[in-house]
Motif scaffolding. Structure first.
Motif: not given
Ligand code: FUB
Length: 452
Positions: A62, A158, A293
């Motif tokens: 991510y 978050d 996603r």
């Molecule tokens: O998108 C990165 C991380 O994945 C988020 O901070 C989390 O909540 C999970 O969805």
């Protein structure tokens, strides 16, 4: 690869047996990969702030270097506002912008985001889509912030911002452990902390903190651990910082997800919605789904005792709560479903549709032509190639043809010109299809359209 979400939604009988369940409004903003939605409701629209999965490597983790915002006034058609905050351009200290949350106060809009799982930042802007800047030049919260520690293997991310009726604002955050929920009061400026960070807990807490209030009760929702099937569970309290009692599930793990879950609940025009992400677009595209996603939304309601009636993942999506007025400017990047389109920043402001090839289309749901109907169609277009046509149809791609507007080479992909054509046959509220046709090369870009 182009993905045909419209056909996906309309249903291909022959492949239905092998395809994932066919759901409407599922996904929303299907032309891009977005995740970790949070909501900000204004009088006329709901704005959804997202992690931008488009800019992460397909299988590299991510990265998420910027925040994308989409909005809707009717819960059916969504406008892509593009990237509203990019860490590398707007901060000197952050590289990532995970799971943003926004809030409005005193005419300013504040965006909170996780710089990965390490620390939390804040950005401020004059409107819901910015422009957002970094007011602190550093993070707002990290592990040194008084009250964050001690914590075991805590993810510092978050954030969920909540502004209470009495004017006190709170920031909730944390992850990875029942005792790793944190909350802190924000000062009125929304960019400084008022006192120490306070500890909270939640059963099977994993991530995705979110808070809303209904009838004097505070609802704290969150994603549970993989062991607890990554549901969205919730707890309630009559106090924003303590006394929370576990109440059960808001929503099970969504279909076609089987991975992390992240959601927000909000009330808009009297109805309650659960916006979340899953992996249906990547699955349909046949690419690895881990870091790609997409957004989806469902409506839900409450029982008489204030408990949540668990979200049902439906086959027909949410009901429209408004119509599109075709007699005022409608952005090209506002639609309900699409095939093959992309968006990009427009030189004239906002975004425009791009990468339009022969056969691509957008569907705009619930366009209200009224009793008098329309006689002319106008579009603002640009093309560095041969151009093409915008064919206008009602109800389906093969439905009643209102007319077609010819687009020629305008001298560049951002050299904008207006084109007109005569139309007939449109009255009442209808789903409008804009079908892009032409030769083999990319056709043209579309900024906005309207009828007369
Ligand atoms: O998108 C990165 C991380 O994945 C988020 O901070 C989390 O909540 C999970 O969805």
């Amino acid at each position: 690869m182009k993905i045909n979400h419209g056909l996906f939604i309309l249903g291909l009988a022959s492949i239905a047996a092998f395809a994932p369940r066919l759901l409407a409004d599922y996904p929303i903003a299907s032309h891009r990969y977005l995740a970790d939605p949070s909501s900000l409701v204004t009088k006329d629209a709901v704005y959804i702030y997202c992690s931008n999965d488009d800019e992460s490597p397909v299988e590299g983790g991510y990265v998420i270097p910027n925040i994308v915002c989409v909005s809707s006034a009717d819960m059916k058609n969504w406008t892509d506002h593009g990237s509203v905050f990019r860490a590398s351009e707007s901060t000197s200290w952050a590289k990532k912008t995970w799971a943003p949350a926004a809030i409005e106060r005193d005419g300013k809009f504040f965006l909170y985001f996780g710089n990965g799982g390490a620390d939390i930042g804040v950005a401020v802007g004059p409107g819901p889509i910015g422009p957002f800047t970094d007011p602190l030049g550093k993070c707002l919260i990290n592990s040194q912030t008084p009250g964050v520690l001690p914590a075991k293997n805590m993810w510092l991310f978050d954030p969920a911002a909540y502004l209470d009726d009495d004017g006190q604002a709170y920031l909730y955050f944390g992850g990875n452990g029942d005792d790793n929920v944190r909350v802190v009061r924000l000062k009125r400026d929304m960019i400084s902390l008022d006192g120490e960070v306070m500890k909270m807990n939640a059963t099977n807490f994993f991530e995705a903190a979110w808070v809303f209030k209904r009838d004097g009760v505070y609802y704290f929702s969150y994603s549970t651990t993989p062991k607890a099937r990554m549901r969205i569970d919730y707890q309630t309290s009559d106090n924003p910082t303590n006394g929370f009692v576990y109440r059960g599930a808001v929503a099970e793990q969504p279909p076609i997800n089987n991975n992390n879950n992240h959601a927000a609940q909000f009330q808009f025009k009297g109805r309650w919605y659960h916006v979340y992400h899953n992996r249906s677009v990547a699955k349909q595209a046949g690419i690895p789904t881990g870091f790609r996603r997409n957004l989806a939304v469902e409506e839900f309601s409450f029982n008489g005792d204030g408990s949540i009636q668990k979200v049902q993942y439906t086959t027909n999506g949410v009901v429209p709560i408004g119509h599109v007025n075709p007699f005022v400017r409608v952005e090209g990047e506002t639609f309900n479903a699409q095939y093959g389109v992309k968006t990009e920043p427009c030189r004239e402001g906002g975004m425009n549709l791009t990468q339009l090839d022969n056969g691509d289309w957008v569907k705009v749901a619930g366009v209200d032509f009224g009793v008098k109907g329309a006689r002319k169609f106008f579009a603002r277009v640009a093309s560095a190639e041969q151009g093409g046509s915008i064919e206008l149809r009602l109800g389906s791609l093969e439905g009643k043809r209102l007319g077609a507007c010819k687009v020629e080479n305008t001298g560049g992909w951002q050299q904008w010109q207006g084109v007109f054509c005569e139309v007939s046959g449109a009255t009442g509220a209808q789903d409008l299809y804009l079908k892009f046709t032409g030769g083999e090369k990319p056709l043209f870009n579309l900024d906005y359209w309207k009828f007369e």
